[in-house]
Design an enzyme around this catalytic site. Sequence first.
Site, short mmCIF file in Angstrom:
data_model
loop_
_atom_site.label_atom_id
_atom_site.label_comp_id
_atom_site.label_asym_id
_atom_site.label_seq_id
_atom_site.Cartn_x
_atom_site.Cartn_y
_atom_site.Cartn_z
CD GLU A 156 -12.72 4.02 -14.95
OE1 GLU A 156 -11.74 3.72 -14.26
OE2 GLU A 156 -13.51 3.16 -15.43
CB ALA A 158 -8.29 -19.84 0.51
N GLY A 176 -3.16 -13.93 -3.17
CA GLY A 176 -3.44 -12.56 -3.62
C GLY A 176 -4.11 -12.48 -4.98
CB CYS A 205 -0.91 0.01 1.22
SG CYS A 205 -1.80 -1.55 1.43
CB THR A 254 -10.85 -24.37 0.36
OG1 THR A 254 -10.20 -25.58 0.80
CG2 THR A 254 -9.87 -23.21 0.39
P1 FAD Z 1 -0.71 -10.31 -1.39
O1 FAD Z 1 -0.41 -9.35 -0.32
O2 FAD Z 1 -0.69 -9.85 -2.81
O3 FAD Z 1 0.29 -11.52 -1.23
C1 FAD Z 1 0.23 -12.63 -2.07
C2 FAD Z 1 1.62 -13.17 -2.27
O4 FAD Z 1 1.50 -14.52 -2.66
C3 FAD Z 1 2.37 -12.48 -3.39
O5 FAD Z 1 3.54 -11.88 -2.89
C4 FAD Z 1 2.68 -13.60 -4.38
O6 FAD Z 1 3.97 -13.49 -4.92
C5 FAD Z 1 2.56 -14.82 -3.51
N1 FAD Z 1 2.20 -16.03 -4.26
C6 FAD Z 1 1.14 -16.19 -5.09
N2 FAD Z 1 1.10 -17.43 -5.57
C7 FAD Z 1 2.15 -18.08 -5.02
C8 FAD Z 1 2.64 -19.40 -5.13
N3 FAD Z 1 2.04 -20.31 -5.89
N4 FAD Z 1 3.74 -19.75 -4.44
C9 FAD Z 1 4.37 -18.83 -3.66
N5 FAD Z 1 3.95 -17.57 -3.52
C10 FAD Z 1 2.85 -17.20 -4.18
N6 FAD Z 1 -5.31 -2.24 0.40
C11 FAD Z 1 -5.82 -1.41 1.34
O7 FAD Z 1 -6.64 -1.86 2.15
N7 FAD Z 1 -5.43 -0.10 1.43
C12 FAD Z 1 -4.51 0.44 0.58
O8 FAD Z 1 -4.17 1.62 0.68
C13 FAD Z 1 -3.99 -0.39 -0.43
N8 FAD Z 1 -3.08 0.10 -1.31
C14 FAD Z 1 -2.54 -0.73 -2.25
C15 FAD Z 1 -1.62 -0.22 -3.15
C16 FAD Z 1 -1.06 -1.04 -4.11
C17 FAD Z 1 -0.08 -0.46 -5.09
C18 FAD Z 1 -1.42 -2.42 -4.17
C19 FAD Z 1 -0.81 -3.33 -5.19
C20 FAD Z 1 -2.35 -2.93 -3.28
C21 FAD Z 1 -2.92 -2.10 -2.32
N9 FAD Z 1 -3.88 -2.59 -1.42
C22 FAD Z 1 -4.40 -1.76 -0.48
C23 FAD Z 1 -4.37 -3.99 -1.50
C24 FAD Z 1 -3.65 -4.88 -0.50
O9 FAD Z 1 -2.29 -4.75 -0.70
C25 FAD Z 1 -4.12 -6.32 -0.73
O10 FAD Z 1 -5.50 -6.37 -0.47
C26 FAD Z 1 -3.41 -7.30 0.19
O11 FAD Z 1 -2.03 -7.26 0.03
C27 FAD Z 1 -3.90 -8.73 -0.09
O12 FAD Z 1 -3.20 -9.64 0.67
P2 FAD Z 1 -3.00 -11.13 0.16
O13 FAD Z 1 -2.22 -11.82 1.20
O14 FAD Z 1 -4.30 -11.68 -0.27
O15 FAD Z 1 -2.14 -10.97 -1.17
#
Ligand code: FAD
Length: 561
Positions: free
Chosen positions: A180, A281, A113, A42, A274
């Site tokens: 947009e 998940a 993610g 973020c 799941t």
């Molecule tokens: P992620 O944090 O994306 O982590 C998933 C990780 O899993 C990744 O690093 C990926 O490499 C890894 N992965 C995937 N598949 C595999 C695999 N098969 N083997 C090994 N590793 C794997 N949210 C907010 O609430 N407020 C904000 O201000 C905000 N700003 C953001 C700004 C940006 C630029 C971005 C990109 C996102 C932002 N978000 C924000 C969204 C927030 O970052 C996500 O909602 C959050 O990170 C989701 O968490 P996650 O664990 O689901 O996925």
Amino acid sequence: MKVLVIGGVAGGTTAAARLRRLDESAQIVVFERGPYVSYANCGMPYHIGQLIKDRQALFVATSDSLRTDYALDVRVRHEVVAIDRTRKTVTVRELAGSTTYEESYDKLILSPGARPIIPRLPGTDLRGVFTLRSVQDMDAIKALLDSGEAKAAAVIGGGFIGLEMVENLMARGLDVMVVEMLDQVLTPLDFEMAAQVHSHLRLKNVRLGLGDGLKSIARDNQGRLEIVLASGRMAKADVVILAVGVQPESDLAKAAGLKIGPRGHIVVNAQMQTTDPDIYAVGDAVLVSDPISGGPTAIPLAGPANRQGRLAADHIAGRQVAYAGTQGTSITKVFDLAVGTTGLNAKQLRQLGIAFRDSISHSPDHASYYPGSTQMSIKLLYRPEGGKLLGAQVVGVNGVPRTVNVLAAALKAGMTVFDLENLELAYAPPFGSAKDPVNIAGFVASNWLRGDVELVSWDEMARLDPRDDAVLDVRTKGEWEQGHLDGAVHIPVQELRSRVSELPSAKRWIVYCKIGRRGYIAARILRAHGLRAVNLSGGLDTLKAATELQGNFEEWRARED
Ligand code: FAD
């Protein structure tokens, strides 16, 4: 117990660290495909914009600190490529070399993610065209800006990542345009609330193209990127950011035969399990429940990912827990504005067939006599019967975080707009008002539901019936002279009691002022004199914002010619 975690950023690391706090003896392995874990994605737009100067500050924890602090076995650059549910093993590819190995599990947590959507259009693979998800993406964008070669940028997509990039690219001195496809940016907002953001973007000299999409990108003979839009408009840029949304990374789960929702999200129950109870998940990849509609929803935000990760760990550790759903509370900074939302908006409620009413109020964020007060707009959406809150949107310069958070808590607690009238919120002149903006929003909505006043929305103004309807402006002479609605009658509210006989009683009077407060008083006066009167919701401020030209591409073209 051996627990494997796939994904080492928001949801995955939270789950792993929580599980360690609950179970000192568990063997916990975290696999992360990328080179970094637990980083603040973020914060990345703000590092690109150089507001966060220190890159290192984005790394909340490292593989080493997770090893020492939580005894986690963290394996970066290790990608899980398959899950064998019968044998309860995963296949892992070591990305540094090219070896693969198997690892067994008792419980598996997926937090993979969501990846940015890359539209299948010519030129999206050119150098200088980026998406922003990972630290590597951030570094690449920043390196290009640091080189000083980029003068202009095009951001495709007006969601929160797109707009954060607009602001930060401008902070780096670039000319920025944002395109947009829809007629508004920031879709959690309804149109008239987004209109305030459009106006702010124009004020900040952003080129704003609405209702237009990317068609192609090509490299011109000077080495610049030439962007062609669906409308046929063309623009030059040195950097393009594709920010048109994300899609869940659920291929692994799908290949393992886990149930997947209609848009590719992993289906989970309230314990984040799941369809295989040993596989959990969490995060951007999952489909959860919407506590308002009771239906499914997927909201890719960090707060829900963290809470879900924690909850999955609790359940694995044997605690009785249940996820209460994601109501979609968010906040975004757009230059000087903050935009906060919670719950459902009018478009979503209509799609779901949920009956609602909505009202808009504008209030100073703190006592207007204390320096620095700015106007804050609140839109509430609520049940017509009983007034239970369904959603809220807040746009303003100051005070938006506290306001949207109060409203989010009220929504979560099942409060009604009548409860908002009576919330006792902290007040001293530098911070708020004795009647807090939340109380005022509650008054406006409750007044309508109690029948003290009737409201019309800005878009109903175009559908008035001139045979039955007439419009009354109750602002001061000075305000009237600066501009008013065509065909309106002008009587300042202070003179209304003595001049009410001037208004034909057969008409329905649509009363308006700047923000709706004087309009309400005037409507009450008219009704007391036996006239039919309704007040324009949000006043002229809302109507003007929603009906003026929203984009400014043509204006820019005229400037350049
Ligand atoms: P992620 O944090 O994306 O982590 C998933 C990780 O899993 C990744 O690093 C990926 O490499 C890894 N992965 C995937 N598949 C595999 C695999 N098969 N083997 C090994 N590793 C794997 N949210 C907010 O609430 N407020 C904000 O201000 C905000 N700003 C953001 C700004 C940006 C630029 C971005 C990109 C996102 C932002 N978000 C924000 C969204 C927030 O970052 C996500 O909602 C959050 O990170 C989701 O968490 P996650 O664990 O689901 O996925």
